[in-house]
Motif scaffolding. Structure first.
Motif, PDB file in Angstrom:
ATOM      1  N   ALA A  66      -9.959  69.903  94.849  1.00 40.98           N
ATOM      2  CA  ALA A  66      -9.635  70.495  93.554  1.00 40.98           C
ATOM      3  C   ALA A  66     -10.488  71.737  93.288  1.00 40.98           C
ATOM      4  N   LEU A  67     -11.780  71.659  93.594  1.00 42.54           N
ATOM      5  CA  LEU A  67     -12.658  72.811  93.358  1.00 42.54           C
ATOM      6  C   LEU A  67     -12.322  73.970  94.292  1.00 42.54           C
ATOM      7  N   LYS A  68     -11.969  73.665  95.540  1.00 40.17           N
ATOM      8  CA  LYS A  68     -11.606  74.733  96.469  1.00 40.17           C
ATOM      9  C   LYS A  68     -10.333  75.449  96.030  1.00 40.17           C
ATOM     10  N   LEU A  69      -9.428  74.732  95.404  1.00 44.59           N
ATOM     11  CA  LEU A  69      -8.193  75.341  94.907  1.00 44.59           C
ATOM     12  C   LEU A  69      -8.352  75.910  93.505  1.00 44.59           C
ATOM     13  N   GLY A  70      -9.548  75.780  92.908  1.00 43.53           N
ATOM     14  CA  GLY A  70      -9.793  76.321  91.590  1.00 43.53           C
ATOM     15  C   GLY A  70      -9.081  75.563  90.490  1.00 43.53           C
ATOM     16  N   ARG A  71      -9.010  74.244  90.608  1.00 42.56           N
ATOM     17  CA  ARG A  71      -8.316  73.420  89.618  1.00 42.56           C
ATOM     18  C   ARG A  71      -9.176  72.217  89.254  1.00 42.56           C
ATOM     19  N   SER A  72      -8.879  71.633  88.103  1.00 43.39           N
ATOM     20  CA  SER A  72      -9.509  70.365  87.745  1.00 43.39           C
ATOM     21  C   SER A  72      -8.760  69.222  88.423  1.00 43.39           C
TER      22      SER A  72
END
Length: 469
Positions: A383-389
């Motif tokens: 999730a963090l790598k894709l910039g999402r929660s």
């Protein structure tokens, strides 16, 4: 029981006298007798040798012969752990050295880009000015020939410098070194984490081999020398960067509830992979191809225009003013092309797209093969790598699943199936018997501490569009 008989003989000689004693001992013979020892019946012929025991001061202490061998094996195991730890420390030192090396070379090549661009543009514009002056004063002035020759030489030099600069692409080299520095720092943190976590359990040979493989893959993906091993700056087709070793899918026995993996998380990760393949990876591939084509056109245009200007400047003063116009115009356009290419750092943009596409390929490969890490921790990293929660990542997977189901529903309509409706699992987040409040299936987000707080998700917006169409 014995009798002793002795006789003495007296012998007299002329010089001295001596006495000789003779004796005999008679021992009676013992009678022979036989002793019968009863035989012990042996049912099992397999003999068993027991370990000896030593008795000391009234107590018995059993001495285990295998204890010494166990101690030797333990010592060998400790020595092997120390050896593998030393090897991994050696790999870590090389990684730290490569971080500094790529950082320094990146700064050096960044200076190349600015210095070469300024030099080529100054030479080109100066030659264009000299060609203009020579063309204006060409009639009847013999001294202008020196200016004409100087402008031709300058333009020819600018052509060579521009061709060399476009070949090596300094801005792209800078971006390569930046990526290499960042990735080597990540590898350094990974090795340091292994050294910390396995300080007690011991470092295996597999950990050392994996670290070495990653170092070699990074060296291959981002080479330092310019001659021989330099990456192709104008490939035939766009390909994502690859800086990680090839991994094989792990066995499914590690995909257990104890490790944080379950069927819902497996399905979510599969949907994330489909989104990455169908949207992100394809988008960066298209942008990468556009940057590659633009960079190729600019790289060819600059030296060609400078060469035309150099040839035209050689014909100045032969009774035609067209040569001067062509020389000054082409030289000016060449300076513009060089500025657009290297000032705008189109090569760096192409390398950014190549690295971004490689990141999505790595993420896809990791999702398919990585099962050693805890499932919830792995989901957080994705999730963090894709910039999402986490909630946005799960909603993204839900929308992907609904979109693919939409396609299958349309296909079934094409085959004549009567589909009257299409219903999702839940209109809002609620309590699930299997997972409680940890998983959200609804189209609308619900604040479980304040149920009145409800928000529409992206999947709900998509469902509304799907129903209206």
């Amino acid at each position: 029981m014995a009798s002793l008989q002795a006789s003495r003989l007296m012998l007299t000689t002329s010089c001295s006298s001596c006495t000789r004693t003779r004796s005999a001992v008679s021992i009676p013979k013992l009678r022979k007798f036989n002793v019968a020892i009863p035989q012990i019946p042996i049912k099992n012929r397999n003999f068993r040798v027991e370990e000896p025991s030593f008795r000391l001061d009234g107590f018995a202490e059993d001495f285990d012969l295998s204890l010494l061998e166990k101690q030797r094996q333990k010592k060998r195991g400790c020595d092997d752990q120390v050896l593998q730890r030393s090897r991994l420390m050696a790999v870590l030192e090389e990684v730290i050295d490569r971080v500094e090396m790529h950082k320094n070379i990146g700064e050096q090549r960044n200076n190349w880009n600015s210095l070469l661009l300024d030099s080529v543009n100054m030479i080109t514009l100066t030659a264009a000015l000299m060609a203009g002056i020579a063309s204006m004063n060409a009639s009847g002035v013999d001294s202008v020939s020196a200016v004409n020759i100087a402008s031709t030489v300058l333009l020819a030099s600018a052509t060579g410098l521009a061709a060399l600069m476009n070949k090596i692409q300094p801005s792209q080299l800078v971006e390569e070194q930046r990526n290499a520095t960042r990735l080597f720092k990540q590898l350094r943190n990974r090795i340091e984490m292994v050294l910390r976590e396995k300080s007690e359990d011991g470092i295996s040979e597999a950990d050392v081999k994996e670290a070495i493989k990653r170092v070699l893959c990074l060296d291959k993906a981002y080479p330092l020398p310019l001659v021989g091993t330099m990456l192709e700056k104008f490939p035939q087709e766009f390909k994502p960067a690859t800086w990680w070793p090839e991994t094989k899918p792990e066995s499914t026995h590690s995909r257990t509830e104890a490790n944080g993996w379950n069927s819902e998380l497996e399905m979510e990760m599969r949907e994330v992979v489909e989104v990455i393949k169908s949207r992100d990876a394809e988008e960066y591939e298209k942008l990468g191809n556009v940057a590659l084509k633009l960079n190729r056109v600019l790289a060819i245009s600059g030296p060609v225009l400078t060469g035309i200007a150099a040839v035209s400047s050689g014909f100045i003063g032969h009774g035609s003013g067209l040569a001067g116009v062509v020389a000054t115009t082409c030289a000016s356009l060449a300076a513009v092309m060089n500025t657009l290419e290297h000032g705008g750092q189109v090569g760096m943009v192409f390398e950014m797209y190549r690295n971004s596409a490689g990141f999505f390929s790595l993420l896809e490969d990791t999702i398919k093969t990585e099962r050693r890490e805890n499932g919830q921790v792995f989901e957080t990293k994705v999730a963090l790598k894709l910039g999402r929660s986490l909630s946005e990542l799960r909603d993204l997977a839900r929308r992907s699943s609904l979109s693919r189901l939409q396609g299958s529903a349309i296909d079934e309509c094409g085959y004549g199936c009567n589909i009257a409706g299409y219903f999702p699992w839940s209109s809002m987040d609620n309590y699930e018997f299997s997972s409680g409040y940890t998983i959200r299936f609804g189209l609308n987000w619900v604040n479980f501490t304040n149920p009145a707080d409800r928000r529409e998700k992206d999947s709900a917006k998509w469902y509304c569009t799907f129903n209206t169409n």
